[in-house]
Design an enzyme around this catalytic site. Structure first.
Site, PDB file in Angstrom:
ATOM      1  N   ASN A  56     -16.679  19.106  23.493  1.00 25.94           N
ATOM      2  CA  ASN A  56     -17.230  20.218  22.721  1.00 25.94           C
ATOM      3  C   ASN A  56     -17.330  21.378  23.706  1.00 25.94           C
ATOM      4  O   ASN A  56     -18.287  21.448  24.481  1.00 25.94           O
ATOM      5  CB  ASN A  56     -18.607  19.877  22.147  1.00 25.94           C
ATOM      6  CG  ASN A  56     -19.159  21.022  21.310  1.00 25.94           C
ATOM      7  OD1 ASN A  56     -18.641  22.148  21.369  1.00 25.94           O
ATOM      8  ND2 ASN A  56     -20.210  20.762  20.549  1.00 25.94           N
TER       9      ASN A  56
ATOM     10  N   TYR B 166     -27.777  23.346  14.488  1.00 23.91           N
ATOM     11  CA  TYR B 166     -27.308  22.224  15.313  1.00 23.91           C
ATOM     12  C   TYR B 166     -28.098  20.934  15.116  1.00 23.91           C
ATOM     13  O   TYR B 166     -27.761  19.916  15.728  1.00 23.91           O
ATOM     14  CB  TYR B 166     -27.332  22.633  16.790  1.00 23.91           C
ATOM     15  CG  TYR B 166     -26.414  23.803  17.096  1.00 23.91           C
ATOM     16  CD1 TYR B 166     -25.042  23.684  16.919  1.00 23.91           C
ATOM     17  CD2 TYR B 166     -26.925  25.022  17.533  1.00 23.91           C
ATOM     18  CE1 TYR B 166     -24.184  24.751  17.174  1.00 23.91           C
ATOM     19  CE2 TYR B 166     -26.085  26.094  17.796  1.00 23.91           C
ATOM     20  CZ  TYR B 166     -24.723  25.955  17.616  1.00 23.91           C
ATOM     21  OH  TYR B 166     -23.882  27.006  17.867  1.00 23.91           O
TER      22      TYR B 166
ATOM     23  N   HIS C  20     -17.115  19.895  17.202  1.00 25.66           N
ATOM     24  CA  HIS C  20     -18.169  20.909  17.050  1.00 25.66           C
ATOM     25  C   HIS C  20     -19.201  20.399  16.066  1.00 25.66           C
ATOM     26  O   HIS C  20     -18.846  19.893  14.985  1.00 25.66           O
ATOM     27  CB  HIS C  20     -17.593  22.235  16.543  1.00 25.66           C
ATOM     28  CG  HIS C  20     -16.593  22.819  17.480  1.00 25.66           C
ATOM     29  ND1 HIS C  20     -16.952  23.447  18.648  1.00 25.66           N
ATOM     30  CD2 HIS C  20     -15.245  22.803  17.451  1.00 25.66           C
ATOM     31  CE1 HIS C  20     -15.861  23.812  19.298  1.00 25.66           C
ATOM     32  NE2 HIS C  20     -14.806  23.439  18.597  1.00 25.66           N
ATOM     33  N   LEU C  21     -20.453  20.535  16.432  1.00 25.22           N
ATOM     34  CA  LEU C  21     -21.541  20.098  15.552  1.00 25.22           C
ATOM     35  C   LEU C  21     -21.554  20.915  14.257  1.00 25.22           C
ATOM     36  O   LEU C  21     -21.704  20.368  13.164  1.00 25.22           O
ATOM     37  CB  LEU C  21     -22.878  20.261  16.280  1.00 25.22           C
ATOM     38  CG  LEU C  21     -23.079  19.359  17.502  1.00 25.22           C
ATOM     39  CD1 LEU C  21     -23.980  20.036  18.516  1.00 25.22           C
ATOM     40  CD2 LEU C  21     -23.638  18.019  17.086  1.00 25.22           C
TER      41      LEU C  21
HETATM   42  C1  DQA Z   1     -20.419  24.747  18.889  1.00 25.13           C
HETATM   43  C2  DQA Z   1     -19.923  25.971  18.127  1.00 25.13           C
HETATM   44  C3  DQA Z   1     -19.692  27.142  19.073  1.00 25.13           C
HETATM   45  O1  DQA Z   1     -19.242  28.268  18.355  1.00 25.13           O
HETATM   46  C4  DQA Z   1     -20.973  27.500  19.783  1.00 25.13           C
HETATM   47  O2  DQA Z   1     -20.731  28.524  20.732  1.00 25.13           O
HETATM   48  C5  DQA Z   1     -21.648  26.346  20.416  1.00 25.13           C
HETATM   49  C6  DQA Z   1     -21.654  25.054  19.723  1.00 25.13           C
HETATM   50  C7  DQA Z   1     -20.783  23.581  17.942  1.00 25.13           C
HETATM   51  O3  DQA Z   1     -20.891  22.459  18.433  1.00 25.13           O
HETATM   52  O4  DQA Z   1     -20.973  23.795  16.751  1.00 25.13           O
HETATM   53  O5  DQA Z   1     -22.277  26.461  21.468  1.00 25.13           O
HETATM   54  O6  DQA Z   1     -19.376  24.289  19.739  1.00 25.13           O
END
Ligand code: DQA
Length: 152
Positions: A76, A24, A102-103
């Site tokens: 998100n 992330y 999504h990041l």
């Molecule tokens: C996320 C991807 C999801 O699968 C994960 O549960 C997250 C972050 C992302 O921003 O990449 O908490 O939404």
């Protein structure tokens, strides 16, 4: 026409900066929100950011968004992406257009992350571009709201 963009961050995103940095990145949620607020100001929209680890609290925010004058949502849903019919239903009920961000590239990760309860009802989906994804989503929201101004 409304010029408010609501940015909703789901569970565990409050831990950005220290949470799995290889996946992330190092940027914190506060930094993301501050950058979006400034970018929004420069573009003439108010950006309101909100994070919760609780599904019902996020749903309440979506329910309140219409009355609060929100014209666009950037969300998100984090882990709820892959589980939450209830959040999906809230967005359908609100009828406010939204971009899913999504990041990480969820499609390059575990199979359970390949499914989203949001993608088919989103205006667009941005995955895998890190915090820049939020900027691109905001640029889209600003453009869409500006078009709505012109056609109003
Ligand atoms: C996320 C991807 C999801 O699968 C994960 O549960 C997250 C972050 C992302 O921003 O990449 O908490 O939404």
């Amino acid at each position: 026409m409304t010029r408010i963009v609501l940015v909703l961050h789901g569970p565990n995103l409050n831990l950005l900066g220290s949470r799995e940095p290889a996946t992330y990145g190092n940027i914190t949620l506060a930094q993301i929100n501050a950058e979006l607020a400034t970018r929004g100001e420069q573009s003439g929209v108010e950006v309101v950011s909100f994070q919760s680890n609780h599904e019902g609290v996020l749903i309440d925010q979506i329910h309140a968004a219409g009355a609060a004058g929100v014209g666009y949502i950037i969300i998100n849903p984090a882990g709820f992406t892959h589980t939450s019919v209830a959040l999906r239903d809230a967005l359908l009920a609100a009828g406010i257009p939204f971009v899913e961000v999504h990041l990480s590239n969820t499609h390059a990760r575990e199979p359970f992350r390949h499914r989203s309860y949001f993608s088919d009802i989103a205006s667009g989906v941005i995955v895998g571009l890190g915090a820049a994804g939020y900027r691109y989503a905001l640029d889209h929201a600003v453009a869409a709201l500006s078009r709505a101004d012109v056609t109003a």
